[in-house]
Design a protein around this motif. Sequence first.
Motif, PDB file in Angstrom:
ATOM      1  N   ILE A  46       3.486   9.102  -1.796  1.00 23.08           N
ATOM      2  CA  ILE A  46       2.869  10.125  -2.640  1.00 23.08           C
ATOM      3  C   ILE A  46       2.794  11.374  -1.784  1.00 23.08           C
ATOM      4  CG2 ILE A  46       0.870  10.836  -3.996  1.00 23.08           C
ATOM      5  CD1 ILE A  46       0.066   7.842  -4.121  1.00 23.08           C
ATOM      6  N   LEU A  47       3.389  12.456  -2.241  1.00 21.38           N
ATOM      7  CA  LEU A  47       3.389  13.690  -1.468  1.00 21.38           C
ATOM      8  C   LEU A  47       2.191  14.537  -1.873  1.00 21.38           C
ATOM      9  CD1 LEU A  47       4.797  15.482   0.617  1.00 21.38           C
ATOM     10  CD2 LEU A  47       6.110  16.492  -1.262  1.00 21.38           C
ATOM     11  N   GLY A  48       1.181  14.540  -1.023  1.00 20.38           N
ATOM     12  CA  GLY A  48       0.029  15.410  -1.218  1.00 20.38           C
ATOM     13  C   GLY A  48       0.261  16.713  -0.478  1.00 20.38           C
ATOM     14  N   VAL A  49       0.044  17.834  -1.139  1.00 20.77           N
ATOM     15  CA  VAL A  49       0.316  19.139  -0.539  1.00 20.77           C
ATOM     16  C   VAL A  49      -0.911  20.035  -0.651  1.00 20.77           C
ATOM     17  CG1 VAL A  49       2.773  18.937  -1.077  1.00 20.77           C
ATOM     18  CG2 VAL A  49       1.263  20.143  -2.669  1.00 20.77           C
ATOM     19  N   GLY A  50      -0.998  20.997   0.270  1.00 21.42           N
ATOM     20  CA  GLY A  50      -2.089  21.949   0.241  1.00 21.42           C
ATOM     21  C   GLY A  50      -1.682  23.249   0.903  1.00 21.42           C
ATOM     22  N   ALA A  51      -2.511  24.277   0.720  1.00 22.97           N
ATOM     23  CA  ALA A  51      -2.175  25.618   1.195  1.00 22.97           C
ATOM     24  C   ALA A  51      -2.403  25.797   2.686  1.00 22.97           C
ATOM     25  CB  ALA A  51      -2.982  26.660   0.418  1.00 22.97           C
ATOM     26  N   VAL A  95       0.842  -1.199   0.000  1.00 27.14           N
ATOM     27  CA  VAL A  95       0.000   0.000   0.000  1.00 27.14           C
ATOM     28  C   VAL A  95       0.878   1.250   0.000  1.00 27.14           C
ATOM     29  CG1 VAL A  95      -0.229   0.155   2.533  1.00 27.14           C
ATOM     30  CG2 VAL A  95      -2.041   1.049   1.049  1.00 27.14           C
ATOM     31  N   ARG A  96       0.488   2.243  -0.814  1.00 31.47           N
ATOM     32  CA  ARG A  96       1.244   3.478  -0.872  1.00 31.47           C
ATOM     33  C   ARG A  96       0.881   4.373   0.317  1.00 31.47           C
ATOM     34  NH1 ARG A  96       2.963   5.538  -6.695  1.00 31.47           N
ATOM     35  NH2 ARG A  96       4.705   6.056  -5.342  1.00 31.47           N
ATOM     36  N   LEU A  97       1.734   5.355   0.571  1.00 30.39           N
ATOM     37  CA  LEU A  97       1.611   6.215   1.742  1.00 30.39           C
ATOM     38  C   LEU A  97       1.493   7.658   1.274  1.00 30.39           C
ATOM     39  CD1 LEU A  97       4.448   4.447   3.749  1.00 30.39           C
ATOM     40  CD2 LEU A  97       1.981   4.098   4.038  1.00 30.39           C
ATOM     41  N   LEU A  98       0.366   8.288   1.583  1.00 31.28           N
ATOM     42  CA  LEU A  98       0.029   9.613   1.061  1.00 31.28           C
ATOM     43  C   LEU A  98      -0.136  10.613   2.198  1.00 31.28           C
ATOM     44  CD1 LEU A  98      -1.190  11.609  -1.142  1.00 31.28           C
ATOM     45  CD2 LEU A  98      -3.402  10.529  -0.628  1.00 31.28           C
TER      46      LEU A  98
END
Length: 300
Positions: free
Chosen positions: A110-115, A77-80
């Motif tokens: 997986i690098l999820g980014v937000g403001a 499983v990937r890690l986000l």
Amino acid sequence: MQLPVQSQSTIYAEGWEAAAGPEDLLEIARSADRAGFGYLASCDHVAIPRRLAPAMSTVWYDPVATLGFLAGVTEQVRLLSHVAVVGLRHPLLTAKQYATVDHLAGGRLILGVGAGHVREEFEVLGVDFDRRGAVLDESIDALRAALGPDEFPEHHGKVYDFEGLGQQPRPAQEYVPVWVGGSSPAAVRRAALKSDGWLPQGDPRDRLPAQIERIRRLRDEAALDGPFTIGAITEPLYLGTPAWDVGRRTLTGPPDALAESLRAYRAMGVHQIQVRFRSRSRTELTDQMAAFGADVAPLL
């Protein structure tokens, strides 16, 4: 799926999560791995102001620590990070943390980014809240460099400037995917033009087609034709006939009925769906996950 326990906003946390802890996270992660889930996700908040605590709670595990903890007990499983508020930290610090996670996980980040949206978090850390969009834009560019193959990454921008500083270990992946979270016009534009994927925030089904069309138009206008992953967060799910009140928005029923409903996302142009199961205990959750992986996922 987003991990339970690690974030406990009143919008979605189940009652049993309040008393849950590391052992529950471990078992849920192992269950996701066995059931064939695509990724597990962890949120990012440093500190919740008192004015927001009644709704958001103050339970927000650190995503780097949480994903690193689970990397050692999972294999596929990937890690986000959904999502890392990367503007709160220097890109070299963020890169050091997440490159280490990817290294330890064998290339599953997986690098999820937000403001970000909590003004007090920015203020207490000395970061300009009103400029967070522009800072995030540059942070993505800086992180592309810092998470790339070069031991001594280089970036020269308006906010961040670095070169000649080495970081090991490098990520196990040659290319770490960056997904942008958020559904505001600015977030959708940022996702389309600066990232590898879009993580919507709260878009119901009827809003998704217009958002997806805008992403496609923006990418076409910018002549961007590389791989791009469009996501969606589904309605709450409960496989089978519930013997308790799971809420009117929850999709329930046998595997074929749930699969038929969820296939509508694919028809819209969605590539991955994030699911959440209603549950009264960890066991009920992991049972739902196992049944979904065995009986619903093959129909998608």
